[in-house]
Design an enzyme around this catalytic site. Structure first.
Site: not given
Length: 407
Positions: A140, A170, A289
Site C-alpha cells: 500500500y 495496490t 479489491h
C-alpha cells in the site's frame, strides 16, 4: 454400518470452495465473517464479480486426445504449477491465528506463491523464516511517518531484504471503502463488542481460544504488538496514512525503489493500464479489491478484455475477484489473463481447517481446471483464447457483453 459411516465421513469433507465457505461461516463469529465476506455499500460490485463469469459459456470439442494436464504458467519470473496464486488479504490472523504464514506454506505445497499484504498479521520477515520459497509482497503506497522517511520505501526495503521476488502495488485504496456490512456487525474502528456479539464469539470456542491466546489480529508491519488494542492502533494508523492525493509520480518513485518485477494491482481502465506500462510496470492486475472499495465499479472479468486488448502481449495481465471455480479460471485465461489470484477462497480454507484447508482449496482449483480443460478438449492452459468462449444471451437475444468481448 461401515458403509453408512463412510458416507457420513465423505459428506463432511469439503469438495468445493462453496463447501469451505459454509464451514468458514460456521467457524467464525458474525462480526469477523462480515469482515471476510462483505463488500462495500450495497455490495453491487461484490455480486457482479461472481455473475460476470455466468455471462460466458465454454466451447467443448470431443475426441481430441487431450488430457488437459498442462497447467503451469509464470508469475514474477517464477514457474507456478497452476495458474492460480494467493492474492493479498489483510489481517488474516483474525480468521485463523496462523494467518498469512499458513497461507504462504499452503501455496508452497501447491507449487504456487502467495502475495503477502502490507496489512498482514505477520511481518515479511516472520513469513520468510517460516517458508522455503520466495513469495511476493503487496505494497500500500502510504504516506511518510512523522520522521519524514517514506514508509513505503521502508516496506519495500524490508521485503527485498527478506527475499521477496516481486512487488504488487495496490492503487485502488486512496480512502477506505464504505463497508457497511462490517460496520453494522461491529467491525468499525474501534470494533463495537456487545453482549450478543461476545456470546456469538464464545459459541466458536476454538476461534475464541486462539483469539485470546495467540492475538494475531493486528497489522504487524505497522504495530509490532499483539492484541485488540494493537489491532485498533494499526487500523487507525492505516487510515491516517492513506493517500487520497496519490499520483502516477508516486508510482514512478516506487519503480525506482524496486528493481525486481513490479505489478500494479487495482486497475480496471485500459488507459490506466497503458500509463502503468509506460511507467515501467511489468504487469497489471485487473481488480476492484474484491468489491470492497468503489461499489458499482466494473466487475473484474468485465474489465479484463479491455485491458488485455490495450496492453496484452506487451506485459502480462492478471485478474482477481469472484473466482470460485476452476471453470472461472479457465474463462479468465481465455479472455487474456496469464493467471488469477484468489483471496476469499483460501481464507475460507484457513478458517475451516488452517493450512490444510488453504492447501486443499488450491488442490480443488487444480482438479477443476484440469477436468474443465479435458472436457473442453484443450491440452494446455497456454492454448486458451477467446475462441474457446461463447457469450451468453438473454431471453430477448441480446448479448451480456460489449464490443470488447467478441470471440
Amino acid at each position: 454400518m461401515s458403509a453408512i459411516s463412510f458416507d457420513v465421513s465423505m459428506r463432511s469433507r469439503p469438495i468445493t470452495v462453496e463447501d469451505y465457505r459454509r464451514k468458514a461461516r460456521r467457524a467464525l463469529p458474525t462480526m469477523v465473517w462480515a469482515f471476510v465476506d462483505g463488500g462495500a455499500e450495497d455490495e453491487v460490485t461484490l455480486r457482479a464479480n461472481r455473475t460476470a463469469f455466468d455471462r460466458w459459456q465454454l466451447r467443448s470439442k470431443v475426441l481430441t486426445g487431450n488430457a488437459g494436464t498442462s497447467l503451469s504458467t509464470k508469475v514474477g519470473g517464477v514457474e507456478l504449477s497452476l495458474p492460480v496464486f494467493l492474492s493479498p488479504t489483510g489481517m488474516t490472523g483474525l480468521v485463523h491465528w496462523t494467518g498469512e504464514r499458513s497461507a504462504a506454506r499452503a501455496a508452497e505445497r501447491a507449487g504456487t506463491r502467495a502475495v503477502i499484504s502490507t496489512a498482514s498479521s505477520y511481518t515479511v520477515e516472520e513469513i520468510a523464516d517460516a517458508t522455503s520459497d520466495n513469495h511476493f509482497f503487496q505494497l500500500y503506497p502510504w504516506t511518510s511517518l512523522a520522521t519524514g522517511e517514506p514508509l513505503s520505501k521502508r516496506f519495500v526495503d524490508r521485503a527485498h531484504s527478506a527475499g521477496y521476488r516481486a512487488l504488487f502495488v495496490t492503487v485502488d485504496v486512496p480512502v477506505p471503502g464504505n463497508r457497511e456490512r462490517e460496520r453494522k456487525h461491529g467491525m468499525g474502528i474501534p470494533p463495537t463488542l456487545t453482549p450478543k456479539r461476545a456470546l456469538d464469539a464464545a459459541l466458536r470456542p476454538r476461534w475464541a481460544y486462539h483469539f485470546l491466546t495467540k492475538q494475531r489480529i493486528s497489522s504487524r508491519m505497522l504495530v509490532n504488538e499483539r492484541g485488540a488494542a494493537a489491532a485498533v492502533r494499526s487500523a487507525r494508523t492505516q487510515q491516517r496514512l492513506m493517500r487520497p492525493d496519490l499520483s502516477w509520480d508516486d508510482l514512478a518513485r516506487i519503480r525506482d525503489w524496486w528493481q525486481g518485477p513490479l505489478y500494479i494491482k487495482g486497475i480496471l481502465d485500459p488507459d490506466d493500464a497503458e500509463t502503468a506500462l509506460n511507467l515501467g510496470a511489468d504487469g497489471i492486475m485487473v481488480s476492484n479489491h474484491g468489491g470492497r472499495q468503489l461499489d458499482s465499479a466494473l466487475a473484474g472479468l468485465e474489465a479484463l478484455p479491455g485491458v488485455v486488448d490495450r496492453i496484452g502481449g506487451r506485459i502480462p495481465v492478471y485478474l482477481d475477484g469472484g473466482v470460485r471455480r476452476g471453470s472461472d479460471v479457465v474463462k479468465a485465461l481465455a479472455l487474456g489473463a496469464t493467471a488469477v489470484g484468489i483471496g476469499r477462497p483460501y481464507v475460507y480454507g484457513l478458517a475451516a481447517r488452517g493450512e490444510d484447508g488453504a492447501a486443499h482449496v488450491l488442490e480443488i482449483f487444480r482438479e477443476e481446471i484440469a477436468r474443465t480443460l479435458t472436457l473442453m478438449g484443450v491440452a494446455d492452459v497456454a492454448e486458451l483464447d477467446r475462441t474457446h468462449l461463447h457469450p451468453v444471451t438473454d431471453t430477448a437475444g441480446a448479448q451480456y457483453t460489449d464490443h470488447r468481448h467478441t470471440t
